[in-house]
Scaffold this motif. Structure first.
Motif, PDB file in Angstrom:
ATOM      1  N   GLN A 171       1.117  -3.873  14.249  1.00 31.05           N
ATOM      2  CA  GLN A 171      -0.076  -3.166  13.613  1.00 31.05           C
ATOM      3  C   GLN A 171       0.470  -2.976  12.260  1.00 31.05           C
ATOM      4  N   PRO A 172      -0.506  -2.391  11.516  1.00 25.98           N
ATOM      5  CA  PRO A 172      -0.048  -2.391  10.055  1.00 25.98           C
ATOM      6  C   PRO A 172       0.889  -1.230   9.755  1.00 25.98           C
ATOM      7  N   PHE A 173       0.820   0.132  10.406  1.00 25.52           N
ATOM      8  CA  PHE A 173       1.485   1.108  10.274  1.00 25.52           C
ATOM      9  C   PHE A 173       1.481   2.069  11.521  1.00 25.52           C
ATOM     10  N   VAL A 174       2.412   3.159  11.324  1.00 21.13           N
ATOM     11  CA  VAL A 174       2.237   4.192  12.288  1.00 21.13           C
ATOM     12  C   VAL A 174       2.087   5.410  11.514  1.00 21.13           C
ATOM     13  N   THR A 175       1.592   6.777  12.246  1.00 19.26           N
ATOM     14  CA  THR A 175       1.278   7.644  11.461  1.00 19.26           C
ATOM     15  C   THR A 175       1.554   8.960  12.399  1.00 19.26           C
ATOM     16  N   SER A 176       1.467  10.120  12.012  1.00 19.09           N
ATOM     17  CA  SER A 176       1.705  11.398  12.687  1.00 19.09           C
ATOM     18  C   SER A 176       0.237  11.765  13.177  1.00 19.09           C
ATOM     19  N   PRO A 177       0.129  12.702  14.326  1.00 23.06           N
ATOM     20  CA  PRO A 177      -1.102  13.041  14.687  1.00 23.06           C
ATOM     21  C   PRO A 177      -2.022  13.761  13.978  1.00 23.06           C
ATOM     22  N   ASP A 178      -1.783  14.515  12.778  1.00 25.79           N
ATOM     23  CA  ASP A 178      -2.381  14.945  11.811  1.00 25.79           C
ATOM     24  C   ASP A 178      -2.870  13.975  10.670  1.00 25.79           C
ATOM     25  N   GLY A 179      -2.045  12.765  10.390  1.00 28.45           N
ATOM     26  CA  GLY A 179      -2.185  11.992   9.408  1.00 28.45           C
ATOM     27  C   GLY A 179      -1.489  12.319   8.082  1.00 28.45           C
ATOM     28  N   THR A 180      -0.503  13.169   8.009  1.00 24.42           N
ATOM     29  CA  THR A 180       0.135  13.676   6.921  1.00 24.42           C
ATOM     30  C   THR A 180       1.194  12.814   6.569  1.00 24.42           C
ATOM     31  N   LEU A 181       2.112  12.121   7.560  1.00 24.42           N
ATOM     32  CA  LEU A 181       3.005  11.317   7.617  1.00 24.42           C
ATOM     33  C   LEU A 181       2.653   9.727   8.218  1.00 24.42           C
ATOM     34  N   TYR A 182       3.288   8.925   7.413  1.00 24.19           N
ATOM     35  CA  TYR A 182       2.952   7.497   7.576  1.00 24.19           C
ATOM     36  C   TYR A 182       4.604   6.967   7.546  1.00 24.19           C
ATOM     37  N   ALA A 183       4.335   5.696   8.473  1.00 22.77           N
ATOM     38  CA  ALA A 183       5.680   4.735   8.150  1.00 22.77           C
ATOM     39  C   ALA A 183       5.165   3.410   8.204  1.00 22.77           C
ATOM     40  N   GLY A 184       5.785   2.542   7.600  1.00 20.04           N
ATOM     41  CA  GLY A 184       4.958   1.052   7.402  1.00 20.04           C
ATOM     42  C   GLY A 184       6.208   0.201   6.755  1.00 20.04           C
ATOM     43  N   GLY A 185       5.676  -0.966   6.607  1.00 17.69           N
ATOM     44  CA  GLY A 185       6.582  -1.971   5.812  1.00 17.69           C
ATOM     45  C   GLY A 185       6.392  -3.494   6.403  1.00 17.69           C
ATOM     46  N   ASP A 186       7.218  -4.353   6.223  1.00 20.78           N
ATOM     47  CA  ASP A 186       7.213  -5.747   6.639  1.00 20.78           C
ATOM     48  C   ASP A 186       7.313  -5.865   8.164  1.00 20.78           C
ATOM     49  N   TRP A 187       8.285  -4.702   8.437  1.00 25.57           N
ATOM     50  CA  TRP A 187       8.384  -4.735   9.765  1.00 25.57           C
ATOM     51  C   TRP A 187       7.249  -4.419  10.866  1.00 25.57           C
ATOM     52  N   CYS A 188       5.969  -4.028  10.186  1.00 25.28           N
ATOM     53  CA  CYS A 188       4.775  -3.728  11.041  1.00 25.28           C
ATOM     54  C   CYS A 188       4.239  -5.215  11.237  1.00 25.28           C
ATOM     55  N   LEU A 189       4.242  -6.072  10.420  1.00 20.57           N
ATOM     56  CA  LEU A 189       3.516  -7.442  10.410  1.00 20.57           C
ATOM     57  C   LEU A 189       4.212  -8.643  10.519  1.00 20.57           C
ATOM     58  N   GLY A 190       5.131  -8.697   9.677  1.00 23.74           N
ATOM     59  CA  GLY A 190       5.986  -9.946   9.684  1.00 23.74           C
ATOM     60  C   GLY A 190       6.979  -9.983   8.459  1.00 23.74           C
ATOM     61  N   PRO A 191       7.564 -11.180   8.409  1.00 19.66           N
ATOM     62  CA  PRO A 191       8.925 -11.145   7.368  1.00 19.66           C
ATOM     63  C   PRO A 191       8.487 -11.262   5.946  1.00 19.66           C
ATOM     64  N   ARG A 192       7.170 -11.976   5.552  1.00 25.53           N
ATOM     65  CA  ARG A 192       6.868 -12.309   4.205  1.00 25.53           C
ATOM     66  C   ARG A 192       6.548 -11.196   3.479  1.00 25.53           C
ATOM     67  N   ILE A 193       6.589 -11.507   1.991  1.00 28.53           N
ATOM     68  CA  ILE A 193       6.157 -10.321   1.044  1.00 28.53           C
ATOM     69  C   ILE A 193       4.797 -10.027   1.246  1.00 28.53           C
ATOM     70  N   GLU A 194       3.997 -10.900   1.547  1.00 27.82           N
ATOM     71  CA  GLU A 194       2.571 -10.466   1.928  1.00 27.82           C
ATOM     72  C   GLU A 194       2.300  -9.481   3.170  1.00 27.82           C
ATOM     73  N   HIS A 195       3.103  -9.642   4.054  1.00 29.18           N
ATOM     74  CA  HIS A 195       3.278  -8.757   5.107  1.00 29.18           C
ATOM     75  C   HIS A 195       3.361  -7.103   4.642  1.00 29.18           C
ATOM     76  N   ALA A 196       4.387  -7.047   3.789  1.00 24.03           N
ATOM     77  CA  ALA A 196       4.682  -5.820   3.342  1.00 24.03           C
ATOM     78  C   ALA A 196       3.715  -5.369   2.520  1.00 24.03           C
TER      79      ALA A 196
END
Length: 307
Positions: A267-292
């Motif tokens: 999935q493209p990202f994870v977030t906190s319940p209130d939507g004030t904190l996000y985490a994401g990166g290529d690790w969400c979708l795959g290894p290519r620059i495009e995924h990031a």
């Protein structure tokens, strides 16, 4: 609203560019001296230059390819013939050029390693070797294990299932040009890729090569010193090409501990319940620059659509 983004790789830059274009106040923080993450270019004395991370830019989504074309029009991307009948977009004069294109006009603080992200009544407080301020939203785009150490307790889910393969990379400059293919895939049991980096457009030297070890060899030798990694990989490179140490003008190695995502989150990202904190990166979708890029853009769109 004030937004902080931790990490200036492709995810962080894509997210920041989208938010800034919408008029949001965004500040990027990165622990390194350069930007781009694995879109990395190493420069050394003697006029040598190496793309020692991502080698080419590939993608399928129309929006990502449109961004690449915009970078091409700005002179930051050009086509490279890999010698195997294929054409690849690459950053020019180095892979970091695409990152610099996206970073144009953004507020970026380098050499700022975030050591804690804590919540108080005013928002999220970021600390490095000094307090960096308090922000209404924070987006963490560093590798998954580092993100979990920083902000994992505040997210709605963990990302423990994300798996990376490391990559050890050799950068070598020769005293002379050699007759060898521009690219070699799996040339030996230990080496997964060899590229004549100097053959890419806009490069200052024609004698620079990059070799990347296989994941298996990288895991086995991951904790060696960089000097020992360089020595062992250089021996593999020279033996494969029938060269000896007198042909070498420069050699060094780089350890990518979190190089290639083999099992992404899905999935493209994870977030906190209130939507004030996000985490994401290529690790969400795959290894290519495009995924990031897709991950960072998805975070920005979620923030803008939630406003």
């Amino acid at each position: 609203m004030t937004i902080a983004i931790i990490g200036s790789g492709m995810s962080g830059l894509a997210c920041a560019a989208r938010l800034a274009a919408a008029g949001r106040g965004v500040t990027l923080f990165d622990k390194g001296r350069g930007i781009g993450g694995r879109m990395a270019t190493r420069r050394a004395e003697g006029g040598f230059q190496f793309d020692h991370g991502a080698q080419v830019i590939s993608g399928e989504s129309a929006e990502f390819l449109a961004m690449v074309e915009a970078a091409r029009r700005a002179g930051a991307v050009a086509d490279w013939q890999d010698g195997q009948g294929r054409t690849h977009p690459v950053g020019t004069p180095g892979m970091t050029a695409l990152a610099k294109f996206l970073a144009n006009g953004l507020t970026l603080h380098q050499g700022a390693e975030i050591t804690s992200v804590t919540r108080d009544a005013d928002g999220w407080r970021l600390t490095s070797d000094r307090p960096l301020g308090t922000f209404s939203q924070v987006i963490c785009t560093v590798p998954a294990p580092q993100a979990m150490r920083l902000v994992g307790d505040a997210l709605t889910e963990t990302v423990d299932k994300v798996v990376y393969a490391p990559s050890l990379t050799l950068m070598v400059a020769l005293h002379r040009r050699i007759d060898a293919p521009r690219t070699q895939t799996n040339p030996t049991d230990a080496l997964a890729w060899i590229a004549h980096d100097g053959s890419k457009p806009g490069r200052p030297s024609q004698t620079c090569w990059v070799a990347q070890a296989t994941p298996e060899w990288s895991v086995t030798h991951l904790e060696l010193s960089k000097d020992e990694i360089a020595a062992r990989m250089l021996d593999l490179f020279l033996t494969h090409h029938g060269l000896d140490a007198t042909d070498v003008a420069y050699a060094t190695a780089h350890r990518w501990r979190y190089a290639l995502v083999t099992d992404p989150l899905g999935q493209p990202f994870v977030t906190s319940p209130d939507g004030t904190l996000y985490a994401g990166g290529d690790w969400c979708l795959g290894p290519r620059i495009e995924h990031a890029w897709l991950s960072g853009t998805a975070i920005a769109d979620d923030i803008l659509h939630s406003a």
